[in-house]
Design a protein around this motif. Structure first.
Motif, PDB file in Angstrom:
ATOM      1  N   LEU A 131       0.816  -1.213   0.000  1.00 22.67           N
ATOM      2  CA  LEU A 131       0.000   0.000   0.000  1.00 22.67           C
ATOM      3  C   LEU A 131       0.850   1.263   0.000  1.00 22.67           C
ATOM      4  CD1 LEU A 131      -2.789  -1.074   2.529  1.00 22.67           C
ATOM      5  CD2 LEU A 131      -2.990  -0.830   0.044  1.00 22.67           C
ATOM      6  N   ILE A 132       1.893   1.273   0.805  1.00 21.00           N
ATOM      7  CA  ILE A 132       2.782   2.442   0.855  1.00 21.00           C
ATOM      8  C   ILE A 132       3.436   2.669  -0.508  1.00 21.00           C
ATOM      9  CG2 ILE A 132       4.903   3.373   1.852  1.00 21.00           C
ATOM     10  CD1 ILE A 132       4.185   1.891   4.446  1.00 21.00           C
ATOM     11  N   VAL A 187       1.147   4.210  -3.269  1.00 22.53           N
ATOM     12  CA  VAL A 187       0.981   5.659  -3.123  1.00 22.53           C
ATOM     13  C   VAL A 187       2.177   6.384  -3.717  1.00 22.53           C
ATOM     14  CG1 VAL A 187       0.803   7.555  -1.470  1.00 22.53           C
ATOM     15  CG2 VAL A 187      -0.492   5.456  -1.090  1.00 22.53           C
ATOM     16  N   PHE A 210       2.016   8.877  -7.071  1.00 26.26           N
ATOM     17  CA  PHE A 210       2.480  10.252  -6.890  1.00 26.26           C
ATOM     18  C   PHE A 210       3.665  10.543  -7.819  1.00 26.26           C
ATOM     19  CE2 PHE A 210       5.042  13.447  -4.539  1.00 26.26           C
ATOM     20  CZ  PHE A 210       4.121  14.485  -4.539  1.00 26.26           C
TER      21      PHE A 210
END
Length: 415
Positions: free
Chosen positions: A284-285, A288, A292
């Motif tokens: 999940l990290i 992101v 981005f």
């Protein structure tokens, strides 16, 4: 245990940084000294060498890594695995050198064929010796990190010393190959000191080969719509066209280099410890960060390309904007594949979907060829379609083979 994953992620990141990002220091030198055609020739012959690397690696970065991670405390067994892998890779080296010779001397001859052959020999031999699979399996990436970074620094320095004009594209391939050769030789010496490498039995060679074969098959299909693009464009197009595409692909590979360390660090850890909580958290990290970074990359890529490669390469920015879309599917697909499915014993599912993705690309490419489409952007969209297909199928198998099974198991747990 998770600290070891983070530590190996850091070292793997440094290795990938030195492999893909550090050479960007010399790209302005190469593109301006070699010119558009010279850089295109350099990219083409390096592309042929990199294309053949998949045959030398033969999937051992997955199969041997998993075997060694499981047997990491049994040095004698690890030494037997190392011996079997090196025996197979030596045979594969002979075959790939013969193919490289065929390309350089017969299919795509060049006035600098002798020096180009020397560069290919260094590149392929270095990859044969470079035992990243051993250090990943033992979770000791600091050693290969040190060797790789040092040799890449030498590579950058030699390019600044010797590359001067358009006729030096052959010499540039030799310098590139030397970096792999030196790193491979030093790393292999370390392996022989770390474990008692033994001459393998025929049965062990056969089993090791068989274990790696599914991973190799998937790598070949992935290669068919990724690494094969520069050689394909070089064969059917001009050196200038190959150069334009190669500029975008270098940025694309540099972006991937940020992703691979996490997947490679998680793979032996999940295979050995079945640590899905850590896997989910890092997945999940990382997603992101990827999304981005993709948005930022879309806006800054044109400036970076013109700065690094020169004004002649402006058209590469349009190709790279499509490569960014491919990255959005590539990263989650990569994380669902080997660090999850293959690590938990579902290597058939992880590898098989790549064949479907390759078939999607072939269908799109064939339609384009029959329709007379020669724009490279069309074929990059084919890569996007292939990556999307692989992602969807791996997500399906991850849900049905791993997460649904865990949910059913949890329901049966006594309260």
């Amino acid at each position: 245990m998770s600290r070891l994953v983070y530590k190996n992620f850091f070292f793997l990141f440094i290795v990938q940084f030195s492999n893909y990002v550090l050479p960007f220091l010399v790209i302005p030198l190469l593109t301006r000294a070699l010119g558009l055609d010279g850089f295109g020739k350099y990219a083409f012959y390096i592309g042929i060498g990199n294309l053949l690397l998949v045959f030398i690696r033969f999937g051992f970065e997955f199969s041997a890594t998993r075997q060694i991670s499981i047997e990491s405390e049994n040095k004698e067994r690890v030494g037997q695995i190392v011996g079997a892998v090196l025996a197979i890779k030596t045979c594969l080296l002979v075959l790939t050198l013969a193919v490289f010779y065929l390309v350089v001397f017969i299919l795509k001859p060049d006035v600098q064929h002798n020096i180009l052959m020397l560069g290919g020999m260094f590149l392929l031999s270095g990859q044969m010796m470079l035992p990243v699979w051993f250090f990943q399996g033992m979770q000791q990436m600091k050693f290969v990190t040190f060797y790789t970074v040092v040799t890449k620094i030498v590579y950058v320095g030699l390019l600044f010393l010797f590359i001067r004009d358009t006729s030096d594209y052959g010499l540039a391939t030799v310098v590139y190959g030397c970096g792999f050769f030196i790193a491979g030789a030093i790393s292999l010496i370390h392996v022989f000191k770390a474990v008692p490498v033994s001459f393998p039995t025929w049965l062990l060679i056969k089993d090791t080969f068989k274990e790696a074969l599914p991973f190799f098959s998937s790598r070949v299909f992935i290669m068919s719509y990724t690494s094969a693009m520069i050689p394909l464009i070089g064969f059917i197009g001009t050196p200038a066209q190959a150069a334009i595409y190669a500029a975008s692909e270098k940025l694309y590979n540099a972006a991937q280099s940020v992703m691979y360390p996490l997947a490679n660090a998680l793979y032996p850890h999940v295979a050995k410890n079945k640590d899905l909580s850590l896997y989910k958290r890092l997945f999940l990290i990382a997603m992101v960060v990827v999304l981005f970074g993709g948005v930022i990359g879309y806006f800054v890529a044109p400036v970076i390309i013109e700065f690094l490669f020169g004004s002649e390469f402006k058209a590469s920015a349009d190709i790279f904007s499509i490569h960014l879309v491919a990255l959005v599917f590539l990263f989650p697909s990569m994380m669902l594949g080997f660090p999850l499915l293959a690590a938990l014993g579902f290597s058939k599912e992880a590898n098989g979907v790549v064949i479907v993705g390759a078939l999607v690309f072939f269908a799109i490419a064939l339609y384009g060829y029959l329709s007379g489409i020669v724009d490279s952007q069309y074929f990059v969209w084919g890569v996007v379609a292939a990556e999307c297909t692989v992602f969807v199928l791996r997500a399906y198998f991850a849900k049905t083979r791993v997460f649904n099974h865990l949910a059913q198991f949890s329901k049966k747990e006594p309260v």
